[in-house]
Motif scaffolding. Structure first.
Motif, PDB file in Angstrom:
ATOM      1  N   CYS A  85       0.852  -1.185   0.000  1.00  0.00           N
ATOM      2  CA  CYS A  85       0.000   0.000   0.000  1.00  0.00           C
ATOM      3  C   CYS A  85       0.892   1.241   0.000  1.00  0.00           C
ATOM      4  N   GLU A 144       0.057   4.179   0.827  1.00  0.00           N
ATOM      5  CA  GLU A 144      -0.339   5.090   1.914  1.00  0.00           C
ATOM      6  C   GLU A 144       0.299   4.683   3.242  1.00  0.00           C
ATOM      7  N   CYS A 145       0.229   3.393   3.581  1.00  0.00           N
ATOM      8  CA  CYS A 145       0.688   2.965   4.911  1.00  0.00           C
ATOM      9  C   CYS A 145       1.829   1.942   4.847  1.00  0.00           C
ATOM     10  N   CYS A 202      -6.698  -1.927   3.473  1.00  0.00           N
ATOM     11  CA  CYS A 202      -6.355  -0.839   4.403  1.00  0.00           C
ATOM     12  C   CYS A 202      -6.723   0.531   3.846  1.00  0.00           C
ATOM     13  N   HIS A 203      -6.544   0.729   2.558  1.00  0.00           N
ATOM     14  CA  HIS A 203      -6.833   2.004   1.917  1.00  0.00           C
ATOM     15  C   HIS A 203      -7.492   1.741   0.557  1.00  0.00           C
TER      16      HIS A 203
END
Ligand code: ZN
Length: 135
Positions: free
Chosen positions: A32, A34-35, A48-49
């Motif tokens: 991911c 983002e994270c 998660c996103h």
């Protein structure tokens, strides 16, 4: 040890970067952006996103054996007798221990759960398969 002749499924582009990485001697899985959570098998939607899209990340190729099994007799019709025995591994990459990659043991070492291994891609006909050797 033999090598099963299972060409990778490339009927979609979902795993193409994985096999291109293997051909270049590199282990790549998705993460991911983002994270940073790693995912294997590549998700079509990130849990998660969900608004974001997974990206491919190169890993060190080091990992540990989570589990394994040795195939002594192929049950596939028309299988090459030289393809057995072979040992199938579930490998946890060092950077992404929450993922497990199905792969093959290269060589004649006796596998043990928890054994440290490193990537050793296997050329099998016109494709490259994920393989690991003891580190
Ligand atoms: Zn995320």
């Amino acid at each position: 040890m033999g090598v099963p002749n299972f060409p990778p499924r490339l009927d979609t582009d979902l795993c193409k970067p994985f096999y291109e990485g293997l051909a270049a001697g590199e282990l790549r899985i998705t993460a991911c952006p983002e994270c940073g959570t790693f995912y294997w098998y590549p998700p079509e939607v990130l849990p998660c996103h969900p608004e974001s899209h997974a990206v491919w990340k190169p890993l060190s190729g080091e990992g540990t054996i989570y589990s394994f099994t040795t195939v002594e007799r192929s049950l596939l019709p028309g299988a090459d007798p030289a393809s057995v025995p072979h040992t199938i591994l579930l490998v946890e990459p060092a950077e992404a221990p929450q993922t497990r990659i199905i792969s093959l043991l290269v060589g004649d070492a006796e596998p043990v759960c928890g054994m440290r291994v490193k990537l050793s891609p296997i050329a099998a006909g016109e494709h490259v398969l994920p393989g690991f050797v003891p580190a």
